[in-house]
Design an enzyme around this catalytic site. Structure first.
Site, PDB file in Angstrom:
ATOM      1  CB  VAL A  37     -23.501  68.967 -24.868  1.00 35.88           C
ATOM      2  CG1 VAL A  37     -23.192  69.968 -25.466  1.00 35.88           C
ATOM      3  CG2 VAL A  37     -24.851  68.653 -24.759  1.00 35.88           C
ATOM      4  N   GLY A  38     -21.773  66.294 -23.642  1.00 36.10           N
ATOM      5  CA  GLY A  38     -21.500  65.165 -22.918  1.00 36.10           C
ATOM      6  C   GLY A  38     -20.537  64.250 -23.433  1.00 36.10           C
ATOM      7  N   GLY A 180      -7.048  43.639 -27.166  1.00 39.33           N
ATOM      8  CA  GLY A 180      -6.925  44.607 -26.290  1.00 39.33           C
ATOM      9  C   GLY A 180      -7.782  44.016 -24.918  1.00 39.33           C
ATOM     10  CB  VAL A 269      -5.180  48.918 -28.343  1.00 38.05           C
ATOM     11  CG1 VAL A 269      -5.311  47.829 -28.870  1.00 38.05           C
ATOM     12  CG2 VAL A 269      -5.228  50.132 -29.581  1.00 38.05           C
ATOM     13  N   GLY A 270      -6.950  51.454 -26.357  1.00 36.95           N
ATOM     14  CA  GLY A 270      -6.985  52.602 -25.757  1.00 36.95           C
ATOM     15  C   GLY A 270      -7.328  53.896 -26.410  1.00 36.95           C
ATOM     16  CB  ALA A 319     -16.344  60.735 -16.910  1.00 35.48           C
ATOM     17  CG  HIS A 443     -25.749  42.972   9.853  1.00 33.94           C
ATOM     18  ND1 HIS A 443     -25.023  42.115   9.150  1.00 33.94           N
ATOM     19  CD2 HIS A 443     -26.708  41.889   9.984  1.00 33.94           C
ATOM     20  CE1 HIS A 443     -25.529  40.979   9.159  1.00 33.94           C
ATOM     21  NE2 HIS A 443     -26.615  40.605   9.664  1.00 33.94           N
TER      22      HIS A 443
END
Ligand code: FAD
Length: 467
Positions: A37-38, A180, A269-270, A319, A443
């Site tokens: 899972v995950g 890539g 490359v994806g 995700a 700040h």
């Protein structure tokens, strides 16, 4: 045969939140998962890579913290220990998911699922046995995506590897070549560069991180070069051969062909959707040319009762987009008036420095014929950035000239990944540059750069010159 209201196929960041939300809404739900899972995210994607990136960041800082009066000596990388530590984080996360499924009444069924008809999924367990589950209301396809392989660069787990192996290395390669120059390639390439690898990146298109604000990309490219990395753009990795000391990769570009020797080649490359071989075509579910399951804003496919979410249902393959779709999908199934109607999906590239973006770039706005104003504030003049010694980069706000409505915000610099949530909220509530500029930012913080960039777009930044 077990009967459920909802069966979710895949337990990644799309599938498991969908099952949890369905359970919360009182539906009897099962979540089928063949690995752990995950999904990719927890097991070998977002979480492992970001753990390694955090270490790389710490190591890089240790090299120049001496300038600030903190002397550190003997800093070294123990890849074995680092892997054990990282695996501990993954284990904690997967254990958490298992327990959340249980707490919310969702049944985890472990095995590989395949649709046998529009209502039934057959699960093949690790021991070879099978079980059939029936869904009375809905089947949700959440099978995610898989690594794209490049012909000639098939993974051998040793010299030629993908991201899955790259997050599990127990030795730092002396020379790493990444095929890539996209998000995954640069994130992991820069990690190992920080750990000492000599980095070469080969990218097919004329730019690294295609589609990303070019000013942001320039900052990251400069960092790679400063650390002696070599980037080939408009170049193709054509093949490789074994040498006495590693592998030689042939790189072809307009300038000719060159061989670069390295120890490990990371092919990144994806990812491609995992929509085939799970019975979708047989059930009549429409899949587009790129392999994505076609869905509408309610996560419905063309087949009533079959839904799809996450990477398998389209870009962006992220995700947090998968998770939100999982929640929406469960609510739609439960009869709630839910839909995917978000304005923007933030995207983060965990390079060094980080790049985080929402909305459109200046160039994309111009392509759409919009008249835009741009405000930009560099971290180099921000007190907080100076005090944490991270002064590279900027916040860039792109607004519509007439209304000053925010069209996009692009951040390159320290903690960009955290800063972007404010930008995403600004776009969700259709904020103008004035809204951001008038919001008091505490700040000294990095967030002040957002306020100053918005002010800059309006011509009244305080800490930099205005046009
Ligand atoms: C190296 C890397 C780093 C990344 N970093 C980030 C990041 O920082 N931030 C981010 O937003 N995204 C990141 N991503 C992308 C992110 O991992 C994916 O967008 C996300 O995991 C998609 O979720 P999903 O549920 O759609 O699919 P997946 O995570 O792919 O999960 C699908 C699950 O379904 C299971 N499954 C598939 N088929 C079957 C079947 N037939 N039967 C049973 N189970 C099945 C799989 O085993 C898998 O567990 C990263 C990806 C990679 C590879």
């Amino acid at each position: 045969m077990s009967t459920y209201d909802v069966i979710v196929l895949g337990g990644g960041p799309g599938g498991y939140p969908c099952a949890i939300r369905a359970g919360q809404l009182g539906l009897k739900v099962a979540c089928i998962e063949e690995e752990e899972v995950g999904g990719v995210c927890v097991n070998w994607g977002c979480i492992p890579s970001k753990a390694l990136i955090a270490n790389a960041h710490f190591l890089t800082k240790s090299h120049h913290i001496g300038d600030a009066g903190i002397a550190i000596s003997g800093v070294s990388v123990d890849p074995n220990k680092m892997q054990d530590w990282k695996n501990g984080i993954v284990k904690k996360m997967t254990g958490g998911v298992r327990s959340l499924l249980k707490t919310n009444g969702a049944t985890l069924v472990e095995g590989r699922g395949k649709l046998v008809d529009k209502r039934t999924i057959e699960v093949t367990k690790k021991d070879g046995s099978t079980e059939r589950l029936t869904a009375q209301k809905a089947i949700v396809i959440a099978t995610g995506s898989a690594t794209i392989q490049v012909p000639g660069f098939e993974f051998d787990g040793e010299r030629i590897i993908g991201a899955r192996e790259a997050v599990n290395l127990r030795a730092i390669p002396k020379r790493l070549l990444v095929v890539g120059g996209g998000v995954i390639g640069l994130e992991l390439g820069m990690v190992y560069q920080s750990f000492g690898s000599e980095l070469t990146v080969v990218e097919l298109t004329p730019n690294l991180l295609p589609g990303t604000d070019p000013d942001c990309v320039r900052v990251v490219e400069k960092t790679i070069a400063k650390r002696n990395g070599v980037v080939f753009k408009s170049a193709k990795a054509e093949g490789w051969e074994k040498t006495a000391n590693g592998v030689a990769v042939t790189i072809a570009s307009a300038e000719g062909t060159k061989k670069v020797e390295c120890d490990v080649v990371l092919v990144a490359v994806g990812m491609k959707p995992r929509s085939r071989g799970i019975g979708l075509e047989e059930a009549g579910v429409a899949i587009d040319q790129r392999g994505f399951v076609t869905t509408n804003e309610r996560c419905e496919t063309n087949v009533p009762g079959i839904y799809a979410i996450g990477d398998v249902s389209g870009v962006p393959m992220l995700a947090h987009k998968a998770t939100k779709e999982g929640e929406v999908c469960a609510e739609v199934i439960a009869g709630k008036a839910a839909a995917k109607d978000w304005v923007t999906v933030p995207g983060i590239i965990f390079t060094d420095p980080e790049i985080a973006t929402v909305g459109i770039t200046e160039a994309q706005a111009k392509e759409r014929g919009l008249s835009v104003k741009v405000g930009k504030f560099p971290f180099s003049v921000l007190a907080r950035a100076l005090s944490i010694m991270e002064t590279e980069g900027f916040v860039k706000v792109v607004t519509e000239t007439k209304t000053t409505r925010v069209l996009g915000i692009h951040i390159c610099g320290p903690n960009a990944s955290d800063l972007i949530s404010e930008a995403a909220l600004a776009m969700e509530v259709v904020a103008t540059a004035e809204d951001i500029a008038l919001t008091i930012h505490p700040h000294p913080t990095l967030g002040e750069a957002m306020m100053e960039a918005a002010q800059h777009s309006l011509g009244h930044a305080i800490h930099i010159a205005n046009r």
